[in-house]
Design an enzyme around this catalytic site. Structure first.
Site, short mmCIF file in Angstrom:
data_model
loop_
_atom_site.label_atom_id
_atom_site.label_comp_id
_atom_site.label_asym_id
_atom_site.label_seq_id
_atom_site.Cartn_x
_atom_site.Cartn_y
_atom_site.Cartn_z
CD GLU A 51 48.13 51.42 34.52
OE1 GLU A 51 49.00 51.74 35.35
OE2 GLU A 51 47.10 52.10 34.32
CG ASP A 76 45.12 46.47 40.78
OD1 ASP A 76 46.18 47.10 40.59
OD2 ASP A 76 44.91 45.78 41.81
CG ASP A 125 53.34 43.70 43.81
OD1 ASP A 125 53.59 44.74 44.45
OD2 ASP A 125 52.18 43.33 43.55
CB THR A 199 51.97 55.12 38.95
OG1 THR A 199 53.14 54.63 39.61
CG2 THR A 199 52.02 54.80 37.47
CD GLU A 202 56.92 56.99 37.63
OE1 GLU A 202 55.83 56.66 37.13
OE2 GLU A 202 57.84 57.48 36.97
#
Ligand code: SAM
Length: 252
Positions: A51, A76, A125, A199, A202
């Protein structure tokens, strides 16, 4: 009271399933897990799913729970966000979940050819100003191909009409096979258990009444990829000049 950023960083440093290799570190320290994730970390030969831009890792942990026969790695650069999913998976004793804190621009340094089966891009993004920063640009597709199996699956879940439209053009220009596509996931009848995982970002976009879009496509190894040359209407609810920050309140 919740932990502050420094406390979260301290936790993360001691977590056995978190690997922290931002640019500054990755240049100097060799990454021993590349090509060895199955053998050395997961201790199985199950497919590996990434992810990218995982934030708090809702998909990494959620899919990890649903699919014990697959391995999931959330990636991330923001450690304090990642802490949420890292802590939850550790406390739940999940052995098929890991997190990698790094810059996605250098993601191919962490995985060997064919080591990854699938990629999820969750509310990335849209980077409306610069295609080379957009996670569905051919620039990133070339990087993903370095470690993705032939015809590996890429999922994009997004609120952004710009990101969705751009990705469709990119797919079309390169003849990539599309498996599923909807511009309004939650009114399409397709929102199964997997696609209904929500998420943090979201949920905020849903609260603002936006439709969620979803595309699942394959990324073959063979053909040369070409960047689409198209003009796309900008998302009016995002600031173009500050496209790094969406209109949302950002979390750390
Ligand atoms: C809009 S947030 C979405 C987070 C999460 N997937 C969600 O839906 O709540 C985008 C995330 O991608 C991460 N990100 C964006 N570009 C990145 C890059 N080049 N390298 C690493 N992380 C990146 C950001 O740090 C951020 O957490």
């Amino acid at each position: 009271m919740g932990k502050n950023k420094l406390e979260k960083f301290a936790d993360m440093a001691g977590y056995p399933h978190v690997f922290e290799y931002p640019y500054s570190v990755a240049d100097n320290v060799p990454f021993g897990m590349r090509g060895n994730w199955h053998e050395r970390f997961f201790k199985n030969d199950h497919p590996i799913v990434l992810e990218l831009g995982c934030g708090r890792g809702e998909y990494t942990v959620g899919l990890g729970r649903m699919f014990p026969g697959k391995n999931f790695i959330g990636v991330d650069i923001k450690g304090a966000r990642m802490w949420t999913g890292a802590t939850e998976s550790l406390e739940a004793g999940m052995t098929n979940v890991a997190f990698l804190r790094t810059n996605i621009e250098i993601i191919d340094r962490f995985f060997a050819p064919g080591e990854v089966s699938e990629i999820w891009l969750t509310f990335s993004d849209p980077q409306m100003k610069k295609a080379t920063k957009r996670l569905t640009s051919t620039y990133f597709m070339e990087r993903y191909r370095k470690f993705l199996v032939d015809n590996g699956i890429v999922h994009l879940k997004t609120d952004s009409n710009f990101m969705f439209t751009y990705t469709r053009y990119m797919i079309e220009k390169n003849g990539l096979p599309v498996r599923v596509m909807t511009e309004d996931l939650y009114h399409s009848g397709m929102a199964d258990d997997i696609l209904s995982i929500k998420t943090y970002y979201e949920q905020q976009w849903l609260d603002r009444g936006l439709n969620i879009k979803y595309i699942k496509f394959c990324l073959p190894q063979a053909s040369e990829l070409q960047e689409p040359d198209v003009e796309i209407e900008l998302d009016e609810y995002r600031s173009y000049n500050r496209s790094k920050r969406s209109g949302l309140q950002t979390s750390k």
